[in-house]
Design a protein around this motif. Structure first.
Motif, PDB file in Angstrom:
ATOM      1  N   SER A  21       0.846  -1.202   0.000  1.00  0.00           N
ATOM      2  CA  SER A  21       0.000   0.000   0.000  1.00  0.00           C
ATOM      3  C   SER A  21       0.874   1.241   0.000  1.00  0.00           C
ATOM      4  CB  SER A  21      -0.919   0.003   1.226  1.00  0.00           C
ATOM      5  OG  SER A  21      -1.850  -1.058   1.187  1.00  0.00           O
ATOM      6  N   TYR A  46      -5.750   2.608   1.941  1.00  0.00           N
ATOM      7  CA  TYR A  46      -4.315   2.378   1.798  1.00  0.00           C
ATOM      8  C   TYR A  46      -3.503   3.234   2.772  1.00  0.00           C
ATOM      9  CZ  TYR A  46      -4.342  -0.742  -2.260  1.00  0.00           C
ATOM     10  OH  TYR A  46      -4.488  -1.821  -3.089  1.00  0.00           O
ATOM     11  N   ASN A  96      -3.646   1.245   5.879  1.00  0.00           N
ATOM     12  CA  ASN A  96      -2.806   0.051   5.688  1.00  0.00           C
ATOM     13  C   ASN A  96      -1.334   0.381   5.933  1.00  0.00           C
ATOM     14  OD1 ASN A  96      -5.078  -1.358   4.926  1.00  0.00           O
ATOM     15  ND2 ASN A  96      -4.565  -1.455   2.749  1.00  0.00           N
TER      16      ASN A  96
END
Length: 805
Positions: free
Chosen positions: A580, A612, A615
């Motif tokens: 990510s 993302y 993440n």
């Protein structure tokens, strides 16, 4: 409801990571000339009579003598020459006093003066292990007394005969192995024996009288056992291996318990593994005129400046780890080992000169193909750089991208036209990797990058990397692809290009794209060229659902950044954080270079819709504390952080990434990695983050700058990869089992100061390797690394003003 949950999670992780951060660290450090530690090794090929070297000495005039199993040799400036005039007996000990050299060979002791040998004594009960001339103990004698240490006790030599120190034997109630002897300025004789260390308290003793009278004087003088004690800590020395008294009347004793130092005022300081002493089976000891203490052990050499210990083992430093003797000099030491002589010395230099050396080495050995891809090489003969072989790699994009990034920063910091020339060449080399794939035997979709290229007028790599090879790889990796061919040919027929590119290469490409655009591309044509290259690679990823798709129409094994995989496929969850982070970096770099809004729109959709940002913030990689594997993921994370955070303007998104790198840097800080440290400082020095507790300073803490500069100074000039073993050291703390997969923490750890083994005492030089590993027995001296890791860290620190020259 979803948005509230997201905001709560974001707030929780931000406050968890940054609450209570310490205050700002120093910002820059002036580094001018410093002392670079180097070594030169000598063997029979350089004139030694034997590689079995047992003693070494440096005279007051600077002459160096080595005693070997096949006789005595003298250093002649360019090699060793045998010393004529005495039998080629094994030399066990040497001593230089004024213009006289004492040589203990076989069971004899000879003196060498004005080129002439004289026999002093023969038929010793055992070979000498150490010699000393005691000028203080015998003022009435016609000559200084030569004291001889042997496995059969301590002897003194006078008028062609030897006499044992019988009284010492009587005090100890046995004949002991005496390994060394010293005399302090009070005239006290101090001996290291297999039963401990002892001191005779007597100013002057007349050895010239009959033995019976001598023994009476010894009894009156009295011997006492030395028991070093510091505060509530004390040692009862069972086996003292070496003693020494310095010009300042400081006593050193080396024993299995450690090293004890007694100041002239009688105060003791004790050093054991817990205090940083690397090893404790001592064979020799000496102190240089500049005060540097040198210790020889059965497993390497050690030097100590009063604060820092350095361990010198493996063929980077010694021809053999079995050290027999050390002769310390101003600015270094000559070391006798079981495999030859090592001369370790300190040479004044600067970081700029060190960088120039690595550049020259890269130009000579490491530029592969006409494009100049940079990578390590193999050597035909261990340690011999006269014949080498270049190899294809899986990572031309990253290895050469990192070198190119260093050259971009060099140009940004110095304006050196040569740096621009090098950076431009490497940029075009990486650009070609996304051009060579577009035609030929098996063209790939536009923007696909090759891992590597090889000329077709050489060997055919498909003979190695074929379907059979792929099937074997699948046995250990179910997601491994079968590709035929794995090396297609280019449209002009000149090149093989390697398929199945990964995120590793992309990380190197996009780091270079951004830095080249910022620092090197000065004309509009140069900037347009960068936009063209970055956009076509990024467009490929967007058009293929954030995957690299190969000539077979299928995604490659590792370059998978799709939301479906990272967020929905358990096979990819361990890659979620780093992949990510990588994809967001590529988009930010491309948006920064091109200014095209479509890249920003995709970026924000991945952050907000597919999480993302979260993440990458929560787990750029799976972590279980300092020492968690794997280190090449750490390097890629910091490569990406550098571009991602510098180019990010949205305060909300920026906080996510600042939080991520703040947490991450705490994990890698014990590695003293100058690249990690300078990246973090460049992004966070003087930055604050607003949390529910107020504004928290994100500046790096501790001596991160001193650690970084120290690592750059220690970065070895010899980049040959030799076997290195550290697991026997006594200054190491093992990693906890929680840090690695079950059973894999063994053989890994850090020093008692909380940091990893220094870079000049291990083989992990590329910032990709496991710095927590004790032993690296591979390499065998037949692999030569290249110096771009130093160049990248140095020029990064120089550009951002952390290093001032």
């Amino acid at each position: 409801m979803y948005k509230k949950g997201l905001l709560f999670s974001l707030s929780f992780f931000l406050t968890l990571a940054v609450h209570g951060a310490p205050q700002i660290s120093p910002k820059n450090l002036k580094v001018s000339t410093y002392s670079q530690e180097l070594r030169t090794a000598y063997t029979t090929a350089d004139g030694l009579p034997s590689d079995d070297v047992r003693a070494i000495v440096v005279t007051e005039s600077g002459d160096v003598y080595a005693g070997t199993a096949a006789g005595l040799a003298k250093w002649a400036g360019e090699g060793w020459v045998p010393v004529e005039g005495m039998p080629a007996n094994p030399v066990h000990a040497l001593l230089a006093v004024g213009d006289t050299l004492y040589v203990a060979a076989g069971n004899q002791i000879n003196s060498l003066k004005a080129g002439k040998f004289s026999l002093l004594v023969e038929a010793l009960p055992a070979p000498a292990t150490s010699l000393i001339v005691d000028t203080a103990v015998s003022p009435q004698a016609t000559a200084p007394q030569l004291l001889v240490c042997t496995s059969q006790g301590l002897l003194f030599v006078e008028k062609g005969a030897f006499r044992p120190f019988k009284v010492l034997d009587e005090v100890l109630e046995e004949i002991v192995n005496v390994s060394s002897v010293a005399v302090n300025k009070k005239g006290h004789t101090i001996v290291a024996t297999s039963s401990g260390a002892y001191q005779m308290r007597q100013r002057a003793i007349d050895f010239s009288g009959p033995p019976s009278e001598v023994e009476k004087v010894f009894r009156r003088a009295g011997w006492r056992r030395i028991l070093p004690e510091q505060n509530d800590r004390g040692w009862t020395l069972i086996n003292a291996q070496r003693v020494m008294v310095t010009e300042d009347d400081i006593l050193f004793i080396a024993a299995p318990q450690g090293v004890a130092r007694q100041a002239a005022d009688g105060e003791w300081t004790l050093f054991s593994g817990a205090d940083g002493l690397p090893y404790n089976d001592f064979t020799s000891m000496d102190i240089a005129p500049d005060g540097l203490l040198w210790l020889g052990t059965t497993k390497g050499a050690i030097h100590f400046d009063g604060e820092h210990w350095a361990y010198r083992a493996g063929k980077r430093w010694l021809p053999n780890d079995d050290v027999r003797d050390i002769a310390a000099t101003k600015g270094g030491a000559w070391i006798a080992t079981a495999g030859g002589v090592s001369h370790i010395y300190f040479q004044p230099t600067t970081f700029a000169k060190k960088a120039a050396f690595y550049e020259s080495e890269i130009d000579r050995y490491h530029r592969r193909t006409s494009f100049g891809y940079v990578a390590g090489v193999s050597l035909e003969t261990a340690g011999d750089k006269s014949k080498w072989t270049q190899h294809d790699t899986d990572n031309d994009g990253q290895y050469s991208g990192l070198y190119g990034a260093a050259e971009c920063l060099a140009y940004g910091a110095t304006g050196d036209p040569k740096a621009k020339e090098r950076a431009t060449a490497i940029f075009e080399a990486l650009a070609f990797l996304s051009e060579v794939t577009q035609s030929g035997s098996n063209p790939a979709p536009p923007g696909f990058i090759a891992r590597c290229i090889l000329p077709t007028d050489g060997w055919n790599p498909n003979e190695r990397d074929n379907v059979e090879h792929d099937r074997k790889k699948q046995q250990g990796d179910a997601l491994w692809k079968i590709l035929d061919p794995r090396w297609p040919t280019s449209g002009d027929g000149k090149w093989y290009w390697k398929t199945d590119a990964s995120s590793d290469e992309l990380d190197g490409h996009f780091l270079l794209y951004g830095l080249y655009y910022d620092h090197v591309a000065e004309t509009e044509a140069e900037k347009a060229r960068v936009r063209e290259v970055a956009a076509r690679v990024m467009d490929h990823l967007i058009e293929h659902n954030f995957r690299l798709v190969d000539h077979d129409g299928k995604p490659t094994r590792w370059a998978n950044f799709s939301p479906e995989s990272l967020n929905g496929d358990p096979n990819w969850w361990t890659e979620r954080g780093l992949n990510s982070l990588s994809l967001l970096t590529y988009l930010n770099v491309t948006y920064h270079i091109t200014g095209e809004q479509k890249y920003r729109d995709v970026f924000m959709d991945l952050v907000d819709t597919h999480h993302y940002g979260i993440n990458g913030m929560v787990m750029p990689k799976l972590q279980a504390g300092p020492g968690s594997h794997v280190q090449f993921d750490d390097k890629m994370s910091f490569m990406n952080f550098y571009s991602l955070i510098r180019y990010e303007k949205d305060p909300r998104v920026l906080r996510m990434f600042q939080n991520a790198i703040f947490y991450y840097w705490q994990i890698v800080k014990p590695e003293r990695n100058p690249f990690f440290n300078f990246v973090y400082a460049a992004l966070c020095e003087g930055q604050g983050m607003t949390t529910q507790w107020g504004v928290t300073d994100l500046s790096p803490t501790g001596d991160w700058l001193g650690d970084s500069v120290d690592t750059l100074k220690r970065f070895p000039m010899d980049l040959v990869i030799w076997p290195i073993k550290n697991s026997h050291r006594i200054d190491l703390i093992p990693l906890g089992e929680h840090t690695r997969e079950p059973g894999k923490a063994k053989g890994h750890g850090y020093r008692v100061d909380g940091y990893v083994i220094p870079i000049d005492e291990r083989n992990a030089l590329t910032f990709s390797e496991d710095t927590w590993r004790y032993d690296d027995l591979g390499g065998g001296g037949k692999w030569l690394d290249e110096g771009s890791p130093f160049l990248l860290a140095y020029y990064l620190g120089l550009y951002h003003g952390f290093i001032v020259e």
